[in-house]
Design a protein around this motif. Structure first.
Motif, PDB file in Angstrom:
ATOM      1  N   GLY A   1     -23.254  -1.914   9.957  1.00 45.44           N
ATOM      2  CA  GLY A   1     -23.021  -2.567  11.054  1.00 45.44           C
ATOM      3  C   GLY A   1     -21.084  -2.606  11.256  1.00 45.44           C
ATOM      4  O   GLY A   1     -20.567  -3.224  12.092  1.00 45.44           O
ATOM      5  N   ALA A   2     -20.635  -1.683  10.378  1.00 50.25           N
ATOM      6  CA  ALA A   2     -19.097  -1.529  10.194  1.00 50.25           C
ATOM      7  C   ALA A   2     -18.575  -1.090  11.359  1.00 50.25           C
ATOM      8  O   ALA A   2     -19.172  -0.182  12.164  1.00 50.25           O
ATOM      9  CB  ALA A   2     -18.636  -0.685   8.930  1.00 50.25           C
ATOM     10  N   GLU A   3     -17.528  -1.565  11.935  1.00 51.19           N
ATOM     11  CA  GLU A   3     -16.738  -1.156  13.063  1.00 51.19           C
ATOM     12  C   GLU A   3     -15.434  -0.258  12.458  1.00 51.19           C
ATOM     13  O   GLU A   3     -14.823  -0.762  11.645  1.00 51.19           O
ATOM     14  CB  GLU A   3     -16.315  -2.064  13.750  1.00 51.19           C
ATOM     15  CG  GLU A   3     -17.343  -2.669  14.614  1.00 51.19           C
ATOM     16  CD  GLU A   3     -16.736  -3.894  15.583  1.00 51.19           C
ATOM     17  OE1 GLU A   3     -15.527  -3.689  16.189  1.00 51.19           O
ATOM     18  OE2 GLU A   3     -17.260  -5.028  15.723  1.00 51.19           O
ATOM     19  N   VAL A   4     -15.409   0.997  12.866  1.00 51.88           N
ATOM     20  CA  VAL A   4     -14.539   1.932  12.197  1.00 51.88           C
ATOM     21  C   VAL A   4     -13.626   2.412  13.368  1.00 51.88           C
ATOM     22  O   VAL A   4     -14.021   2.878  14.382  1.00 51.88           O
ATOM     23  CB  VAL A   4     -15.162   3.188  11.377  1.00 51.88           C
ATOM     24  CG1 VAL A   4     -14.094   3.964  10.756  1.00 51.88           C
ATOM     25  CG2 VAL A   4     -15.992   2.551  10.226  1.00 51.88           C
TER      26      VAL A   4
ATOM     27  N   MET B   1     -14.508  -8.936   7.864  1.00 51.66           N
ATOM     28  CA  MET B   1     -13.060  -8.966   7.465  1.00 51.66           C
ATOM     29  C   MET B   1     -12.651  -7.571   7.865  1.00 51.66           C
ATOM     30  O   MET B   1     -13.471  -6.287   7.967  1.00 51.66           O
ATOM     31  CB  MET B   1     -13.195  -9.101   6.111  1.00 51.66           C
ATOM     32  CG  MET B   1     -12.324  -8.609   5.260  1.00 51.66           C
ATOM     33  SD  MET B   1     -12.143  -8.864   3.457  1.00 51.66           S
ATOM     34  CE  MET B   1     -13.894  -8.888   3.031  1.00 51.66           C
ATOM     35  N   SER B   2     -11.432  -7.503   8.453  1.00 49.28           N
ATOM     36  CA  SER B   2     -10.767  -6.592   8.792  1.00 49.28           C
ATOM     37  C   SER B   2      -9.845  -5.766   7.607  1.00 49.28           C
ATOM     38  O   SER B   2      -9.373  -6.650   6.917  1.00 49.28           O
ATOM     39  CB  SER B   2      -9.816  -6.781   9.866  1.00 49.28           C
ATOM     40  OG  SER B   2      -9.137  -5.304  10.330  1.00 49.28           O
ATOM     41  N   GLN B   3     -10.132  -4.480   7.297  1.00 52.39           N
ATOM     42  CA  GLN B   3      -9.363  -4.097   6.063  1.00 52.39           C
ATOM     43  C   GLN B   3      -8.767  -2.663   6.769  1.00 52.39           C
ATOM     44  O   GLN B   3      -9.445  -1.970   7.600  1.00 52.39           O
ATOM     45  CB  GLN B   3     -10.355  -3.584   5.207  1.00 52.39           C
ATOM     46  CG  GLN B   3     -10.880  -4.790   4.471  1.00 52.39           C
ATOM     47  CD  GLN B   3     -12.028  -4.599   3.493  1.00 52.39           C
ATOM     48  OE1 GLN B   3     -11.641  -4.129   2.519  1.00 52.39           O
ATOM     49  NE2 GLN B   3     -13.194  -4.855   3.604  1.00 52.39           N
ATOM     50  N   GLN B   4      -7.522  -2.437   6.352  1.00 51.36           N
ATOM     51  CA  GLN B   4      -6.891  -0.886   6.896  1.00 51.36           C
ATOM     52  C   GLN B   4      -6.725  -0.240   5.501  1.00 51.36           C
ATOM     53  O   GLN B   4      -6.169  -0.724   4.519  1.00 51.36           O
ATOM     54  CB  GLN B   4      -5.687  -1.443   7.584  1.00 51.36           C
ATOM     55  CG  GLN B   4      -5.004  -0.281   8.086  1.00 51.36           C
ATOM     56  CD  GLN B   4      -3.794  -0.768   9.010  1.00 51.36           C
ATOM     57  OE1 GLN B   4      -2.837  -1.514   8.703  1.00 51.36           O
ATOM     58  NE2 GLN B   4      -3.819  -0.255  10.223  1.00 51.36           N
ATOM     59  N   PHE B   5      -6.793   1.147   5.672  1.00 52.21           N
ATOM     60  CA  PHE B   5      -6.736   2.162   4.416  1.00 52.21           C
ATOM     61  C   PHE B   5      -5.761   3.237   5.280  1.00 52.21           C
ATOM     62  O   PHE B   5      -5.704   3.471   6.245  1.00 52.21           O
ATOM     63  CB  PHE B   5      -8.187   2.641   4.232  1.00 52.21           C
ATOM     64  CG  PHE B   5      -9.171   1.735   3.790  1.00 52.21           C
ATOM     65  CD1 PHE B   5      -9.440   1.460   2.346  1.00 52.21           C
ATOM     66  CD2 PHE B   5      -9.899   1.002   4.506  1.00 52.21           C
ATOM     67  CE1 PHE B   5     -10.178   0.588   1.848  1.00 52.21           C
ATOM     68  CE2 PHE B   5     -10.633   0.175   4.186  1.00 52.21           C
ATOM     69  CZ  PHE B   5     -10.909  -0.159   2.768  1.00 52.21           C
ATOM     70  N   THR B   6      -4.933   3.807   4.429  1.00 54.71           N
ATOM     71  CA  THR B   6      -4.254   4.891   4.369  1.00 54.71           C
ATOM     72  C   THR B   6      -4.974   6.175   3.695  1.00 54.71           C
ATOM     73  O   THR B   6      -5.065   5.939   2.745  1.00 54.71           O
ATOM     74  CB  THR B   6      -2.909   4.930   3.911  1.00 54.71           C
ATOM     75  OG1 THR B   6      -2.178   3.755   4.427  1.00 54.71           O
ATOM     76  CG2 THR B   6      -1.846   6.057   4.187  1.00 54.71           C
TER      77      THR B   6
ATOM     78  N   GLN C   1     -18.132  -5.356   3.185  1.00 51.68           N
ATOM     79  CA  GLN C   1     -17.948  -4.662   2.000  1.00 51.68           C
ATOM     80  C   GLN C   1     -16.702  -4.837   1.387  1.00 51.68           C
ATOM     81  O   GLN C   1     -15.660  -4.965   2.132  1.00 51.68           O
ATOM     82  CB  GLN C   1     -18.533  -3.363   2.267  1.00 51.68           C
ATOM     83  CG  GLN C   1     -20.009  -2.980   2.449  1.00 51.68           C
ATOM     84  CD  GLN C   1     -21.037  -3.328   1.387  1.00 51.68           C
ATOM     85  OE1 GLN C   1     -20.793  -2.992   0.514  1.00 51.68           O
ATOM     86  NE2 GLN C   1     -21.879  -4.049   1.892  1.00 51.68           N
ATOM     87  N   PRO C   2     -16.838  -4.862  -0.025  1.00 51.12           N
ATOM     88  CA  PRO C   2     -15.512  -5.016  -0.717  1.00 51.12           C
ATOM     89  C   PRO C   2     -14.556  -3.735  -0.464  1.00 51.12           C
ATOM     90  O   PRO C   2     -15.081  -2.778  -0.268  1.00 51.12           O
ATOM     91  CB  PRO C   2     -15.857  -4.993  -2.123  1.00 51.12           C
ATOM     92  CG  PRO C   2     -17.319  -5.483  -2.257  1.00 51.12           C
ATOM     93  CD  PRO C   2     -17.845  -4.933  -0.691  1.00 51.12           C
ATOM     94  N   ARG C   3     -13.525  -4.006  -0.495  1.00 53.20           N
ATOM     95  CA  ARG C   3     -12.482  -2.929  -0.333  1.00 53.20           C
ATOM     96  C   ARG C   3     -12.603  -1.806  -1.002  1.00 53.20           C
ATOM     97  O   ARG C   3     -12.594  -0.568  -0.776  1.00 53.20           O
ATOM     98  CB  ARG C   3     -10.865  -3.256  -0.633  1.00 53.20           C
ATOM     99  CG  ARG C   3      -9.727  -2.445  -0.285  1.00 53.20           C
ATOM    100  CD  ARG C   3      -8.635  -2.952  -0.220  1.00 53.20           C
ATOM    101  NE  ARG C   3      -7.616  -2.022  -0.017  1.00 53.20           N
ATOM    102  CZ  ARG C   3      -7.136  -1.430   1.202  1.00 53.20           C
ATOM    103  NH1 ARG C   3      -7.598  -2.199   2.323  1.00 53.20           N
ATOM    104  NH2 ARG C   3      -6.267  -0.706   1.503  1.00 53.20           N
ATOM    105  N   GLU C   4     -12.959  -1.799  -2.538  1.00 52.14           N
ATOM    106  CA  GLU C   4     -13.029  -0.642  -3.373  1.00 52.14           C
ATOM    107  C   GLU C   4     -14.255   0.105  -3.099  1.00 52.14           C
ATOM    108  O   GLU C   4     -14.168   1.351  -3.239  1.00 52.14           O
ATOM    109  CB  GLU C   4     -13.030  -1.223  -4.828  1.00 52.14           C
ATOM    110  CG  GLU C   4     -13.149  -0.039  -5.757  1.00 52.14           C
ATOM    111  CD  GLU C   4     -11.753   0.924  -5.588  1.00 52.14           C
ATOM    112  OE1 GLU C   4     -12.166   2.183  -5.486  1.00 52.14           O
ATOM    113  OE2 GLU C   4     -10.716   0.870  -5.164  1.00 52.14           O
TER     114      GLU C   4
END
Length: 65
Positions: free
Chosen positions: A29-32, A1-6, A47-50
């Motif tokens: 295995g995360a892509e950053v 799942m793709s998540q975006q953070f500021t 992983q969950p957003r939090e």
């Protein structure tokens, strides 16, 4: 799942590496992808957003919700 953070407080390549390392510690295995100029961190992870946000905060950076 793709998540975006500021994420604020990243000022150099070392900061980017610290954020990337923190995320990979909770999900190897995360892509950053980091766009420091726009304070954006894009993460492909199960992983969950939090959980991801908490890992970034532990490195000393602010994460806007």
């Amino acid at each position: 799942m793709s998540q975006q953070f500021t994420v604020t407080g990243m000022t150099c390549g070392h900061c980017e590496a610290a954020v990337t390392r923190a995320i990979k510690q909770i999900d190897g295995g995360a892509e950053v992808k980091i766009d420091r100029a726009n304070n954006l961190v894009e993460v492909q992870s199960t992983q969950p957003r939090e959980t991801i946000a908490a890992a970034i905060r532990e490195e000393g950076y602010s994460v806007d919700e």
